[in-house]
Design a protein around this motif. Sequence first.
Motif, PDB file in Angstrom:
ATOM      1  N   UNK A 267      -2.319   4.594  -4.507  1.00  0.00           N
ATOM      2  CA  UNK A 267      -3.090   3.467  -3.560  1.00  0.00           C
ATOM      3  C   UNK A 267      -4.597   3.094  -3.965  1.00  0.00           C
ATOM      4  N   UNK A 268      -4.093   2.080  -4.597  1.00  0.00           N
ATOM      5  CA  UNK A 268      -5.049   1.945  -5.301  1.00  0.00           C
ATOM      6  C   UNK A 268      -6.216   0.827  -4.821  1.00  0.00           C
ATOM      7  N   UNK A 269      -7.410   0.295  -4.176  1.00  0.00           N
ATOM      8  CA  UNK A 269      -8.491  -0.427  -3.531  1.00  0.00           C
ATOM      9  C   UNK A 269      -9.346  -1.007  -4.337  1.00  0.00           C
ATOM     10  N   UNK A 270      -9.644  -1.870  -4.619  1.00  0.00           N
ATOM     11  CA  UNK A 270     -11.253  -2.650  -5.034  1.00  0.00           C
ATOM     12  C   UNK A 270     -11.941  -3.645  -3.998  1.00  0.00           C
ATOM     13  N   UNK A 271     -12.881  -3.538  -4.181  1.00  0.00           N
ATOM     14  CA  UNK A 271     -13.734  -3.927  -3.140  1.00  0.00           C
ATOM     15  C   UNK A 271     -15.093  -4.470  -4.055  1.00  0.00           C
ATOM     16  N   UNK A 272     -14.956  -5.786  -3.860  1.00  0.00           N
ATOM     17  CA  UNK A 272     -16.286  -6.688  -4.320  1.00  0.00           C
ATOM     18  C   UNK A 272     -17.980  -6.874  -3.762  1.00  0.00           C
TER      19      UNK A 272
ATOM     20  N   UNK B   3     -11.713  -6.556   0.846  1.00  0.00           N
ATOM     21  CA  UNK B   3     -10.176  -5.243   0.109  1.00  0.00           C
ATOM     22  C   UNK B   3      -9.655  -6.730  -0.659  1.00  0.00           C
ATOM     23  N   UNK B   4     -10.022  -6.862  -2.560  1.00  0.00           N
ATOM     24  CA  UNK B   4      -9.824  -8.224  -3.234  1.00  0.00           C
ATOM     25  C   UNK B   4      -7.800  -6.925  -2.918  1.00  0.00           C
ATOM     26  N   UNK B   5      -7.702  -5.954  -3.026  1.00  0.00           N
ATOM     27  CA  UNK B   5      -6.639  -5.680  -3.210  1.00  0.00           C
ATOM     28  C   UNK B   5      -6.757  -3.655  -2.372  1.00  0.00           C
ATOM     29  N   UNK B   6      -5.987  -3.707  -1.796  1.00  0.00           N
ATOM     30  CA  UNK B   6      -5.248  -2.464  -0.747  1.00  0.00           C
ATOM     31  C   UNK B   6      -4.055  -2.169  -0.868  1.00  0.00           C
ATOM     32  N   UNK B   7      -4.653  -0.969  -1.122  1.00  0.00           N
ATOM     33  CA  UNK B   7      -3.290  -0.240  -1.465  1.00  0.00           C
ATOM     34  C   UNK B   7      -2.379  -0.068  -1.734  1.00  0.00           C
ATOM     35  N   UNK B   8      -2.620  -0.525  -3.538  1.00  0.00           N
ATOM     36  CA  UNK B   8      -1.421  -0.540  -4.006  1.00  0.00           C
ATOM     37  C   UNK B   8      -1.037   0.595  -5.005  1.00  0.00           C
ATOM     38  N   UNK B   9      -0.094   0.696  -4.484  1.00  0.00           N
ATOM     39  CA  UNK B   9       1.042   1.746  -5.185  1.00  0.00           C
ATOM     40  C   UNK B   9       2.268   0.895  -6.371  1.00  0.00           C
ATOM     41  N   UNK B  10       2.450   0.703  -7.806  1.00  0.00           N
ATOM     42  CA  UNK B  10       3.188   0.065  -8.751  1.00  0.00           C
ATOM     43  C   UNK B  10       3.793   1.129  -9.660  1.00  0.00           C
ATOM     44  N   UNK B  11       4.561   1.622  -9.700  1.00  0.00           N
ATOM     45  CA  UNK B  11       5.003   2.515 -11.329  1.00  0.00           C
ATOM     46  C   UNK B  11       5.856   1.550 -12.513  1.00  0.00           C
ATOM     47  N   UNK B  12       4.900   1.217 -13.484  1.00  0.00           N
ATOM     48  CA  UNK B  12       5.575   0.696 -14.847  1.00  0.00           C
ATOM     49  C   UNK B  12       5.806   1.636 -15.931  1.00  0.00           C
ATOM     50  N   UNK B  13       7.364   0.879 -16.211  1.00  0.00           N
ATOM     51  CA  UNK B  13       7.862   2.561 -17.372  1.00  0.00           C
ATOM     52  C   UNK B  13       8.755   2.049 -18.058  1.00  0.00           C
TER      53      UNK B  13
ATOM     54  N   UNK C 223      -5.983 -16.081  -6.009  1.00  0.00           N
ATOM     55  CA  UNK C 223      -6.925 -15.418  -5.296  1.00  0.00           C
ATOM     56  C   UNK C 223      -6.459 -14.401  -5.026  1.00  0.00           C
ATOM     57  N   UNK C 224      -4.731 -13.730  -5.373  1.00  0.00           N
ATOM     58  CA  UNK C 224      -4.678 -13.024  -3.950  1.00  0.00           C
ATOM     59  C   UNK C 224      -4.760 -11.518  -4.358  1.00  0.00           C
ATOM     60  N   UNK C 225      -5.318 -11.174  -6.159  1.00  0.00           N
ATOM     61  CA  UNK C 225      -5.601  -9.988  -6.909  1.00  0.00           C
ATOM     62  C   UNK C 225      -5.113  -9.418  -7.727  1.00  0.00           C
ATOM     63  N   UNK C 226      -4.367 -10.609  -8.231  1.00  0.00           N
ATOM     64  CA  UNK C 226      -3.478 -10.306  -9.504  1.00  0.00           C
ATOM     65  C   UNK C 226      -4.909  -9.862 -11.185  1.00  0.00           C
ATOM     66  N   UNK C 227      -5.206 -10.777 -11.387  1.00  0.00           N
ATOM     67  CA  UNK C 227      -6.458 -10.668 -11.946  1.00  0.00           C
ATOM     68  C   UNK C 227      -7.252  -8.731 -12.125  1.00  0.00           C
ATOM     69  N   UNK C 228      -7.522  -8.628 -10.197  1.00  0.00           N
ATOM     70  CA  UNK C 228      -8.774  -7.493 -10.676  1.00  0.00           C
ATOM     71  C   UNK C 228      -8.023  -6.171 -10.070  1.00  0.00           C
TER      72      UNK C 228
ATOM     73  N   UNK D 247     -11.170  -2.480 -17.538  1.00  0.00           N
ATOM     74  CA  UNK D 247     -13.280  -3.257 -17.648  1.00  0.00           C
ATOM     75  C   UNK D 247     -13.570  -3.353 -15.878  1.00  0.00           C
ATOM     76  N   UNK D 248     -12.767  -3.498 -14.604  1.00  0.00           N
ATOM     77  CA  UNK D 248     -13.538  -2.865 -13.453  1.00  0.00           C
ATOM     78  C   UNK D 248     -13.095  -1.470 -12.450  1.00  0.00           C
ATOM     79  N   UNK D 249     -14.145  -1.173 -12.215  1.00  0.00           N
ATOM     80  CA  UNK D 249     -14.762  -0.147 -11.397  1.00  0.00           C
ATOM     81  C   UNK D 249     -13.570  -0.174 -10.044  1.00  0.00           C
ATOM     82  N   UNK D 250     -13.697   0.593  -9.021  1.00  0.00           N
ATOM     83  CA  UNK D 250     -12.506   0.991  -7.348  1.00  0.00           C
ATOM     84  C   UNK D 250     -13.173   1.573  -7.784  1.00  0.00           C
ATOM     85  N   UNK D 251     -12.721   1.496  -5.440  1.00  0.00           N
ATOM     86  CA  UNK D 251     -13.282   2.501  -4.882  1.00  0.00           C
ATOM     87  C   UNK D 251     -12.199   3.683  -4.495  1.00  0.00           C
ATOM     88  N   UNK D 252     -10.758   3.473  -4.751  1.00  0.00           N
ATOM     89  CA  UNK D 252      -9.892   3.992  -4.232  1.00  0.00           C
ATOM     90  C   UNK D 252      -9.049   4.155  -5.027  1.00  0.00           C
TER      91      UNK D 252
END
Length: 236
Positions: free
Chosen positions: A6-11, A16-26, A38-43, A51-56
């Motif tokens: 449930x990752x959120x990041x806003x500048x 929101x640059x990224x909104x409610x992202x949930x992923x698992x890399x195993x 500009x889709x949010x990949x680098x963020x 490197x970046x802080x995030x809100x939620x």
Amino acid sequence: MIEIKNFFKSYDGKTNACEDITLTIEKGDIYGFIGHNGAGKTTLLRSIAGILDFEKGKILVGGHDIKTEPIAAKKMMAYIPDNPDVYETLKGMQYLDFIADVYEIDAETRKATIEKYAKMFEMENVLNNPIGSYSHGMKQKIVIIGALIHRPKVLLLDEPFVGLDPKASYLLKEVFKELCDEGSAIFFSTHVLEVVEKLCNKVAIIRKGKIVAEGETTTVTKDQSLESLFLELIAS
């Protein structure tokens, strides 16, 4: 190895640059991350790297929370940005020794690792030259070698193939496979959809900060090419 919940990041606190992202890399995953500019990949990648802080939300690397246990999380990973900004006044070997010192790599191990990858990427003859004299591709290679010094359990890369010649690109893919055979996880962004389709066992597609498809590459693409699916999803 990487849990994103449930990752959120806003500048600006509004959009929101990224909104409610949930992923698992195993362990063992070579996970491709694709999206338009500009889709949010680098963020997301920079947030995983600490490197970046995030809100939620929460990001765990090897079970360590990147916010509350940043050192433990970062010891497990290496991050290669989209632009290889390095200390240009240092010589290549000085840079690699600096990275090895940060990760507390003993002299014997660092020597063997540097020799292996310097030879692989044809950098052994320029390690005593200033990084400022390197081409873009050579800078990319020295950053890659630095990232591999401590055999990271998590490797994050932002457009890793940009600037690499075909041989170096091939070799980097082989390194990906080698690391994953050892139980590492690789998460990288790219615009080269063919690479993702052929190399990655899993893929996620991001559109305007939201994940619109993710999972096993063959399951996500079904009976169509990744390019067709991508164009369909970003147009919807």
